[in-house]
Design a protein around this motif. Structure first.
Motif, PDB file in Angstrom:
ATOM      1  N   ARG A 210       0.832  -1.198   0.000  1.00  0.00           N
ATOM      2  CA  ARG A 210       0.000   0.000   0.000  1.00  0.00           C
ATOM      3  C   ARG A 210       0.869   1.251   0.000  1.00  0.00           C
ATOM      4  NH1 ARG A 210      -3.049  -3.105   3.751  1.00  0.00           N
ATOM      5  NH2 ARG A 210      -2.199  -1.937   5.505  1.00  0.00           N
ATOM      6  N   HIS A 211       1.915   1.233   0.805  1.00  0.00           N
ATOM      7  CA  HIS A 211       2.844   2.361   0.838  1.00  0.00           C
ATOM      8  C   HIS A 211       3.585   2.490  -0.489  1.00  0.00           C
ATOM      9  CE1 HIS A 211       3.080   2.015   5.530  1.00  0.00           C
ATOM     10  NE2 HIS A 211       1.885   2.356   5.083  1.00  0.00           N
ATOM     11  N   ALA A 212       3.933   1.348  -1.086  1.00  0.00           N
ATOM     12  CA  ALA A 212       4.661   1.361  -2.349  1.00  0.00           C
ATOM     13  C   ALA A 212       3.821   2.000  -3.445  1.00  0.00           C
ATOM     14  CB  ALA A 212       5.052  -0.071  -2.732  1.00  0.00           C
ATOM     15  N   TYR A 213       2.528   1.716  -3.451  1.00  0.00           N
ATOM     16  CA  TYR A 213       1.646   2.322  -4.453  1.00  0.00           C
ATOM     17  C   TYR A 213       1.681   3.843  -4.331  1.00  0.00           C
ATOM     18  CZ  TYR A 213      -2.617   3.403  -7.043  1.00  0.00           C
ATOM     19  OH  TYR A 213      -3.515   3.914  -7.940  1.00  0.00           O
ATOM     20  N   THR A 214       1.547   4.342  -3.101  1.00  0.00           N
ATOM     21  CA  THR A 214       1.557   5.781  -2.880  1.00  0.00           C
ATOM     22  C   THR A 214       2.894   6.395  -3.281  1.00  0.00           C
ATOM     23  OG1 THR A 214       0.061   5.456  -0.998  1.00  0.00           O
ATOM     24  CG2 THR A 214       1.173   7.585  -1.159  1.00  0.00           C
ATOM     25  N   ALA A 215       3.977   5.738  -2.909  1.00  0.00           N
ATOM     26  CA  ALA A 215       5.308   6.270  -3.202  1.00  0.00           C
ATOM     27  C   ALA A 215       5.537   6.366  -4.710  1.00  0.00           C
ATOM     28  CB  ALA A 215       6.374   5.394  -2.558  1.00  0.00           C
ATOM     29  N   ASN A 216       5.099   5.363  -5.455  1.00  0.00           N
ATOM     30  CA  ASN A 216       5.306   5.384  -6.901  1.00  0.00           C
ATOM     31  C   ASN A 216       4.428   6.431  -7.582  1.00  0.00           C
ATOM     32  OD1 ASN A 216       7.179   3.170  -8.188  1.00  0.00           O
ATOM     33  ND2 ASN A 216       6.279   2.244  -6.365  1.00  0.00           N
ATOM     34  N   VAL A 217       3.230   6.658  -7.063  1.00  0.00           N
ATOM     35  CA  VAL A 217       2.382   7.713  -7.608  1.00  0.00           C
ATOM     36  C   VAL A 217       3.043   9.071  -7.403  1.00  0.00           C
ATOM     37  CG1 VAL A 217       0.207   8.962  -7.316  1.00  0.00           C
ATOM     38  CG2 VAL A 217       0.214   6.460  -7.413  1.00  0.00           C
ATOM     39  N   VAL A 218       3.592   9.300  -6.216  1.00  0.00           N
ATOM     40  CA  VAL A 218       4.242  10.581  -5.954  1.00  0.00           C
ATOM     41  C   VAL A 218       5.540  10.689  -6.748  1.00  0.00           C
ATOM     42  CG1 VAL A 218       5.276  12.034  -4.170  1.00  0.00           C
ATOM     43  CG2 VAL A 218       3.167  10.786  -3.705  1.00  0.00           C
ATOM     44  N   MET A 219       6.269   9.580  -6.895  1.00  0.00           N
ATOM     45  CA  MET A 219       7.475   9.605  -7.721  1.00  0.00           C
ATOM     46  C   MET A 219       7.118   9.969  -9.163  1.00  0.00           C
ATOM     47  SD  MET A 219      10.441   6.710  -8.104  1.00  0.00           S
ATOM     48  CE  MET A 219       9.398   5.471  -8.855  1.00  0.00           C
ATOM     49  N   MET A 220       6.021   9.424  -9.664  1.00  0.00           N
ATOM     50  CA  MET A 220       5.559   9.777 -10.998  1.00  0.00           C
ATOM     51  C   MET A 220       5.207  11.260 -11.064  1.00  0.00           C
ATOM     52  SD  MET A 220       2.319   8.206 -13.119  1.00  0.00           S
ATOM     53  CE  MET A 220       1.206   8.621 -11.767  1.00  0.00           C
ATOM     54  N   THR A 221       4.554  11.775 -10.035  1.00  0.00           N
ATOM     55  CA  THR A 221       4.212  13.196  -9.991  1.00  0.00           C
ATOM     56  C   THR A 221       5.463  14.056 -10.007  1.00  0.00           C
ATOM     57  OG1 THR A 221       2.223  12.668  -8.715  1.00  0.00           O
ATOM     58  CG2 THR A 221       2.966  14.962  -8.690  1.00  0.00           C
ATOM     59  N   ALA A 222       6.475  13.640  -9.260  1.00  0.00           N
ATOM     60  CA  ALA A 222       7.734  14.378  -9.252  1.00  0.00           C
ATOM     61  C   ALA A 222       8.356  14.404 -10.646  1.00  0.00           C
ATOM     62  CB  ALA A 222       8.698  13.748  -8.246  1.00  0.00           C
ATOM     63  N   GLY A 223       8.255  13.295 -11.364  1.00  0.00           N
ATOM     64  CA  GLY A 223       8.776  13.252 -12.723  1.00  0.00           C
ATOM     65  C   GLY A 223       8.042  14.226 -13.638  1.00  0.00           C
ATOM     66  N   PHE A 224       6.705  14.290 -13.507  1.00  0.00           N
ATOM     67  CA  PHE A 224       5.930  15.231 -14.311  1.00  0.00           C
ATOM     68  C   PHE A 224       6.296  16.679 -13.972  1.00  0.00           C
ATOM     69  CE2 PHE A 224       2.664  11.798 -15.104  1.00  0.00           C
ATOM     70  CZ  PHE A 224       2.778  11.842 -16.492  1.00  0.00           C
ATOM     71  N   VAL A 225       6.555  16.937 -12.686  1.00  0.00           N
ATOM     72  CA  VAL A 225       6.971  18.285 -12.281  1.00  0.00           C
ATOM     73  C   VAL A 225       8.285  18.656 -12.964  1.00  0.00           C
ATOM     74  CG1 VAL A 225       7.770  19.698 -10.350  1.00  0.00           C
ATOM     75  CG2 VAL A 225       5.750  18.257 -10.086  1.00  0.00           C
ATOM     76  N   LEU A 226       9.218  17.722 -12.979  1.00  0.00           N
ATOM     77  CA  LEU A 226      10.505  17.968 -13.641  1.00  0.00           C
ATOM     78  C   LEU A 226      10.320  18.226 -15.131  1.00  0.00           C
ATOM     79  CD1 LEU A 226      12.753  15.252 -11.939  1.00  0.00           C
ATOM     80  CD2 LEU A 226      12.863  17.712 -11.607  1.00  0.00           C
ATOM     81  N   ILE A 227       9.474  17.421 -15.774  1.00  0.00           N
ATOM     82  CA  ILE A 227       9.222  17.597 -17.206  1.00  0.00           C
ATOM     83  C   ILE A 227       8.645  18.987 -17.469  1.00  0.00           C
ATOM     84  CG2 ILE A 227       7.855  16.825 -19.178  1.00  0.00           C
ATOM     85  CD1 ILE A 227       7.947  13.999 -17.956  1.00  0.00           C
ATOM     86  N   GLY A 228       7.621  19.349 -16.701  1.00  0.00           N
ATOM     87  CA  GLY A 228       6.981  20.645 -16.900  1.00  0.00           C
ATOM     88  C   GLY A 228       7.931  21.807 -16.671  1.00  0.00           C
ATOM     89  N   TYR A 229       8.739  21.705 -15.640  1.00  0.00           N
ATOM     90  CA  TYR A 229       9.687  22.776 -15.344  1.00  0.00           C
ATOM     91  C   TYR A 229      10.699  22.937 -16.464  1.00  0.00           C
ATOM     92  CZ  TYR A 229      13.282  25.465 -12.907  1.00  0.00           C
ATOM     93  OH  TYR A 229      14.209  26.418 -12.579  1.00  0.00           O
ATOM     94  N   GLN A 230      11.256  21.833 -16.927  1.00  0.00           N
ATOM     95  CA  GLN A 230      12.292  21.888 -17.957  1.00  0.00           C
ATOM     96  C   GLN A 230      11.719  22.354 -19.295  1.00  0.00           C
ATOM     97  OE1 GLN A 230      15.320  21.754 -17.191  1.00  0.00           O
ATOM     98  NE2 GLN A 230      15.174  20.849 -15.151  1.00  0.00           N
ATOM     99  N   LEU A 231      10.548  21.892 -19.659  1.00  0.00           N
ATOM    100  CA  LEU A 231       9.946  22.319 -20.926  1.00  0.00           C
ATOM    101  C   LEU A 231       9.579  23.802 -20.876  1.00  0.00           C
ATOM    102  CD1 LEU A 231       7.683  19.300 -21.947  1.00  0.00           C
ATOM    103  CD2 LEU A 231       9.950  19.935 -22.817  1.00  0.00           C
ATOM    104  N   THR A 232       9.126  24.250 -19.715  1.00  0.00           N
ATOM    105  CA  THR A 232       8.844  25.686 -19.567  1.00  0.00           C
ATOM    106  C   THR A 232      10.119  26.495 -19.743  1.00  0.00           C
ATOM    107  OG1 THR A 232       7.014  25.225 -18.038  1.00  0.00           O
ATOM    108  CG2 THR A 232       7.946  27.453 -18.012  1.00  0.00           C
ATOM    109  N   GLY A 233      11.204  26.021 -19.142  1.00  0.00           N
ATOM    110  CA  GLY A 233      12.483  26.719 -19.294  1.00  0.00           C
ATOM    111  C   GLY A 233      12.938  26.728 -20.733  1.00  0.00           C
ATOM    112  N   TYR A 234      12.688  25.633 -21.450  1.00  0.00           N
ATOM    113  CA  TYR A 234      13.097  25.557 -22.855  1.00  0.00           C
ATOM    114  C   TYR A 234      12.355  26.588 -23.711  1.00  0.00           C
ATOM    115  CZ  TYR A 234      13.568  23.723 -27.599  1.00  0.00           C
ATOM    116  OH  TYR A 234      13.798  23.589 -28.942  1.00  0.00           O
TER     117      TYR A 234
END
Length: 237
Positions: A210-234
């Motif tokens: 159950r904890h692993a599911y939550t952690a991977n969802v947030v890890m995925m969210t962190a990845g999307f944040v990185l993508i959005g930040y970098q594309l905005t900078g580009y």
């Protein structure tokens, strides 16, 4: 892998939320992940072979490179045997070492915003893989070893783009690059050791899935944040 997602009492969610906040905080720090001005100034002032400084810089870059660590965390998330961990970590190391050395030595320039966006995508990809999304959506399981190697290549270009920012003197370039790569591997082993220790304790929890599911969802969210930040900078640069 399919996760059970029943209602979880708030008290049981505390460890998962703590880990999620740690991952999200790491991703925020990764947004400013770049060459420290002090390190850059030092490198620009020296010439010739300087192995120890470059070993230190390589280790520092990997340990503070939260985007790399997040991907590595996802790669080993469901690996329990040391033999399997060694295979995947070696594939990742082979990938990023190859493109890092080639990128700097041959001066292959890659836009840092785009390559960092791809690194963010690698985190999203691995989190979805851990959640079993590809099997549910497409009925297939991508080759995880090939994916780790391919994303390792992109992570290597991310490393090379940072090294090129150092504006290293051509005198002693190859030995210094090799020393930097040794430092990167040392930093990766240090990060891996810390992750494995933490995971060893966490996996003993009866509510790990159950904890692993939550952690991977947030890890995925962190990845999307990185993508959005970098594309905005580009697009705004």
């Amino acid at each position: 892998m399919k996760f059970p997602v029943p209602g979880v009492p708030p008290r049981e969610l505390v460890p998962a939320l703590a880990l999620c906040l740690l991952l999200l905080g790491a991703s925020v720090q990764a947004l400013a992940h770049a060459v420290a001005e002090g390190d850059k100034g030092y490198i620009q002032e020296i010439a010739g072979i300087n192995l120890l400084p470059f070993v230190y810089l390589g280790a520092k870059h990997m340990v503070t490179g939260y985007d790399h660590i997040l991907f590595l965390f996802g790669v080993i998330f469901f690996l329990y045997r040391l033999q399997h961990i060694a295979i995947y970590v070696s594939l990742f190391a082979l990938g990023h070492s190859t493109t890092m050395l080639a990128g700097v030595y041959f001066g292959i320039g890659v836009n840092s915003y785009l390559i960092d966006a791809i690194i963010g995508f690698s985190i999203v990809y691995k989190a979805l893989d851990n959640l079993g999304a590809y099997q549910r959506w497409f009925g297939v399981q991508p080759n995880t070893r090939v994916a780790t190697l391919i994303f390792g290549f992109f992570h290597g270009f991310g490393l090379s783009s940072k090294i090129l920012d150092y504006d290293i003197a051509p005198d002693g370039l190859l030995p210094n690059l090799l020393a930097f790569n040794v430092g990167v591997e040392i930093g990766q082993l240090l990060a891996l050791g810390a992750i494995l220790i933490a995971m060893g304790f966490w996996r003993r929890s009866p509510s790990f899935l159950r904890h692993a599911y939550t952690a991977n969802v947030v890890m995925m969210t962190a990845g999307f944040v990185l993508i959005g930040y970098q594309l905005t900078g580009y697009f705004v640069s």
